[in-house]
Structure formats: structure tokens, C-alpha cells
Design a protein around this motif. Structure first.
Motif, PDB file in Angstrom:
ATOM      1  N   ARG A  86      -9.358 -10.998  -3.206  1.00  0.00           N
ATOM      2  CA  ARG A  86      -9.449  -9.860  -4.121  1.00  0.00           C
ATOM      3  C   ARG A  86      -8.539  -8.739  -3.628  1.00  0.00           C
ATOM      4  NH1 ARG A  86     -15.192  -9.012  -1.920  1.00  0.00           N
ATOM      5  NH2 ARG A  86     -14.892  -7.357  -0.419  1.00  0.00           N
ATOM      6  N   THR A  87      -8.238  -7.823  -4.522  1.00  0.00           N
ATOM      7  CA  THR A  87      -7.383  -6.692  -4.176  1.00  0.00           C
ATOM      8  C   THR A  87      -8.244  -5.618  -3.532  1.00  0.00           C
ATOM      9  OG1 THR A  87      -5.897  -7.209  -5.991  1.00  0.00           O
ATOM     10  CG2 THR A  87      -5.779  -4.987  -5.111  1.00  0.00           C
ATOM     11  N   GLU A  88      -7.860  -5.237  -2.302  1.00  0.00           N
ATOM     12  CA  GLU A  88      -8.633  -4.229  -1.573  1.00  0.00           C
ATOM     13  C   GLU A  88      -7.816  -3.669  -0.423  1.00  0.00           C
ATOM     14  OE1 GLU A  88     -12.049  -6.194   0.133  1.00  0.00           O
ATOM     15  OE2 GLU A  88     -10.813  -7.653   1.158  1.00  0.00           O
ATOM     16  N   ILE A  89      -8.273  -2.535   0.083  1.00  0.00           N
ATOM     17  CA  ILE A  89      -7.673  -1.949   1.285  1.00  0.00           C
ATOM     18  C   ILE A  89      -8.370  -2.578   2.477  1.00  0.00           C
ATOM     19  CG2 ILE A  89      -7.384   0.184   2.598  1.00  0.00           C
ATOM     20  CD1 ILE A  89      -7.322   1.623  -0.171  1.00  0.00           C
ATOM     21  N   ASP A  90      -7.576  -3.038   3.440  1.00  0.00           N
ATOM     22  CA  ASP A  90      -8.120  -3.799   4.565  1.00  0.00           C
ATOM     23  C   ASP A  90      -7.868  -3.103   5.898  1.00  0.00           C
ATOM     24  OD1 ASP A  90      -9.393  -6.041   5.714  1.00  0.00           O
ATOM     25  OD2 ASP A  90      -7.464  -6.970   6.145  1.00  0.00           O
TER      26      ASP A  90
END
Length: 92
Positions: free
Chosen positions: A21-25
């Protein structure tokens, strides 16, 4: 990683395409960039479009890729915001 500019804020990111998924990591300490996972593959600009859409929604502002369109290290311009606002929304 986050710098003031005349037009807004420059956000330096490192992108990992084809994630779940698209996220800040978090933060890549070695590169001094924000790590961003993107669901889209890096084909025909799909990952770039998803990055712009994700950050536009997050900041409620216009976001442009100003450097690194074909690489994993990208500089984004978040128009019309201040560094403090961007850091707050990123939780930095």
C-alpha cells in the motif's frame, strides 16, 4: 529532507514502488530522505502520479515533482505551505 523555498516547501523522498500500500515508511537516515512506499509500479509514470496524489491529499495543497522523475530519489514541491505545517502533518 524538508526545506523552505520561494513557492512553498521542498520535500526530499526516497520511493519504493510495488509495495502492498502507499504510505510513509519513516526516514532513511543514510540518504536523509523520507521513505515512501508506493503501491503502483514504476511504469509509464504510474508511481509518480500516485505519489503526487498521495501527498496532495495529505497536505491539502498542490504537489509537483521537481526533480527525480525517473529515479527513486525525488524532490517534491508542496506549494503554499510552510516548513512547520509540512513537518506537523508528517509527524516530524
Amino acid at each position: 529532507m524538508v526545506k523552505e523555498s520561494k513557492e512553498g516547501v521542498i520535500l526530499q523522498i526516497y520511493v519504493q514502488p510495488k509495495a502492498k500500500r502507499t504510505e510513509i515508511d519513516g526516514i532513511d537516515e543514510w540518504r536523509k530522505r523520507l521513505k515512501v512506499k508506493v503501491k503502483a509500479p514504476p511504469v509509464e509514470g504510474k508511481a509518480n502520479k500516485e505519489i503526487v496524489k498521495f501527498f496532495s491529499k495529505l497536505f491539502g495543497a498542490e504537489v509537483l515533482i521537481i526533480r527525480g522523475k525517473t529515479g527513486r530519489e525525488k524532490d517534491l514541491l508542496v506549494k503554499g505551505l510552510k516548513v512547520e505545517e509540512v513537518k506537523k502533518k508528517l509527524g516530524l
